[in-house]
Design a protein around this motif. Structure first.
Motif: not given
Length: 559
Positions: A196-199, A224-226, A265-273
């Motif tokens: 699950l990858e937010p961009f 994505a967040v939900a 889970t991993l924090p990224t520039m556009f939310g958690e992956s």
């Protein structure tokens, strides 16, 4: 709720006079030898009936039983649970009484789904136990729908909107429904991982099937967040903390199959992956005879695991099946007369009769500290999840020198490289020569789809890549997959392991102590009969199990 300890299933069966103590002991003996659930074993032995088992399970769980075949279920009740959830978790709503929704379960241990159904329906939900076949029949006739991800996402997109409260949104019906579908579809398609990858402009979902990633249609970005929060809720992670990586675990019963899901889970520039690693116990066989080794290599491995001391290493990249190989070896030697202890990060599968220790670096429980304590626990065989540093390597060597058989893994490209890797870590070459018994290198390769397999004469360039000549191949044809619905057009379905087994002997030990090059070690091992990964792959091609392209992609040339 009663604080009395839960009764053992055997005790309940005896109270019901379904079987006697001798029959239960016979079942427990079979369970120790072959594994499995005690109830199903007693049925197979002919000591109890399926109905007697169901009654005992219901009493053990404190649930009533329901006969769905004799129950008239109104349409408005059956519609209380959406088709995706009903099919994924095998639940059937059958009665609403006094504001309470009563649902039938196939598994009395699957009580966590009752809380989810409570959030989704806004009702108090109580469970009852029903026959597997009866639940499947109702789902097939009254609930099952041929809905795909596209239609589900179309419906979610039409709802639109967003909610700032992540916890409430994570428990909202649309999000629960979407995640249930994603999990059910991934397990149905034998995926090993869900990404699950937010961009910046999209939210991407990808499955890894047979080692290759496939992208699905993107859900609305505001979900994505939900959706990731929903995963974190199930994994008991802190949904309010999005700044640091988190790891957790989910135990689910999906489609009647017990599934463990490791969550990262991993924090990224556009939310958690978020990545979910699926460990489907019904798919993985821990039978050493089903690993896929050829007859001569299998005989060597069985000899190795029966040795009284030394080190046996399994090497290969992440996801190459090393853990399955090691667990299968431990299962083969698991006996009440042998003490086996493992230290792992993480513990992937529970093994009956084996003491398993979880590494936790955050509180100082490292491989090194665990291994020191394990040596004081009087073990016969030890599994160290991975040799990562000099400390762990040195203690593993000490364990081997003091009469223990040690299994472990390394990350190297082939078997000979593992020897030089140990020396590079800091183990003296003479100690490696004295303790190392063998190295097993392995890879997982995709197998040709049996539904669309065809045969054709190989081209000259294919033979060249494999290091073969036209004379050596003759008129033999190679197999390939044309591509069909069963394999999603890829031509491949499923995977198999190929192996490279290197046995340490006196000649190799002398070369090691003399600081011989990696190439000389490899050449000498081949002189003594080591079959390289490329050689094993070529044999799989000759057997029509995989393609030359797959072997070239996964192995290095040795000619």
């Amino acid at each position: 709720m009663s604080n009395e300890p839960r009764k053992l299933l055997g005790q309940v069966l005896k109270e019901h006079r379904a079987c006697h103590q001798g029959q239960i002991q016979e079942g427990l003996t079979v369970q120790r030898e072959k594994g499995g659930q005690i109830g199903q074993i007693l049925i197979q032995l002919g000591h109890i009936s399926h109905q007697e088992l169901l009654k005992a399970l219901a009493e053990q769980a404190g649930m009533p039983m329901v006969d769905l075949g004799a129950t008239d279920i109104p349409d408005d009740v059956i519609s209380k649970v959406d088709p995706q959830t009903a099919q994924a978790f095998r639940v059937v709503p059958f009665r609403v009484e006094g504001g309470v929704l009563h649902v039938a379960l196939a598994d009395p241990m699957n009580t966590s789904v009752l809380d989810d159904l409570g959030f989704m329906t806004g009702m108090t939900v109580k469970g009852a136990l029903a026959e597997d076949a009866a639940i499947d029949e109702v789902i097939k006739k009254r609930i099952a729908q041929e809905e795909d991800l596209d239609s589900l996402l179309d419906e979610l997109e039409s709802e639109g909107g967003s909610i700032d409260d992540a916890e409430n949104l994570a428990r909202s019906a649309p999000v629960v429904r979407l995640l249930n579908y994603i999990l059910f579809a991934a397990i149905r398609d034998r995926s090993s991982d869900i990404h699950l990858e937010p961009f910046e402009d999209e939210f991407r979902i990808r499955y890894r099937v047979d080692g290759t990633l496939f992208e699905l249609r993107s859900p609305p970005k505001h979900l994505a967040v939900a959706l990731i929060s929903r995963v974190k809720v199930l994994a008991n992670l802190d949904i309010a903390e999005t700044r640091v990586p988190q790891d957790g675990r989910i135990d689910l019963l999906v489609g009647g199959r017990q599934v463990d899901i490791r969550v990262s889970t991993l924090p990224t520039m556009f939310g958690e992956s978020c990545v979910m690693r699926i460990l489907d116990r019904s798919v993985v066989s821990l039978d050493i005879d089903k690993l896929g080794l050829r007859g001569d290599d299998m005989a060597v491995l069985k000899d190795l695991i029966d040795r009284p001391h030394g080190i046996v290493l399994v090497t290969g990249p992440t996801g190459s099946g090393k853990t399955t190989t090691l667990y299968s070896c431990l299962n083969a030697i698991n006996d009440e007369g042998i003490k086996i202890i493992t230290t792992e990060d993480p513990v992937e599968y529970d093994l009956d009769g084996i003491v398993q220790v979880q590494v936790n670096e955050d509180i100082g429980v490292s491989y090194g500290t665990c291994l020191r304590s394990i040596l004081r626990q009087d073990p016969d065989k030890i599994l160290v999840g991975e040799i990562r540093d000099a400390e762990t390597a040195q203690i593993a060597v000490e364990a081997a020198l003091t009469g223990h058989l040690v299994f472990s893994t390394l990350h190297t490209n082939d078997a000979p490289s593992a020897i030089t890797r140990l020396v590079d870590i800091g183990v003296e070459s003479y100690l490696v020569a004295a303790t190392l018994e063998a190295i097993v290198a392995q890879r997982l390769i995709r197998t040709i789809c049996q539904s669309c397999r065809e045969w054709a004469a190989p081209a000259d360039e294919v033979l060249y890549e494999l290091g073969l000549t036209r004379d050596a191949v003759g008129t033999k044809e190679f197999a390939f997959g044309r591509g069909c619905d069963a394999c999603h057009g890829t031509g491949y379905r499923g995977r198999m392991a190929i192996f490279e087994v290197m046995i340490m002997n006196e000649a190799l030990a002398h070369l090691l102590v003399d600081n011989a090059s990696l190439g000389r070690l490899r050449d000498k091992a081949r002189e003594f009969g080591m079959r390289t990964l490329r050689d094993s792959g070529v044999l799989a091609v000759f057997d029509g199990l995989t393609t030359p392209e797959e072997i070239v992609r996964e192995t290095l040339a040795t000619w």
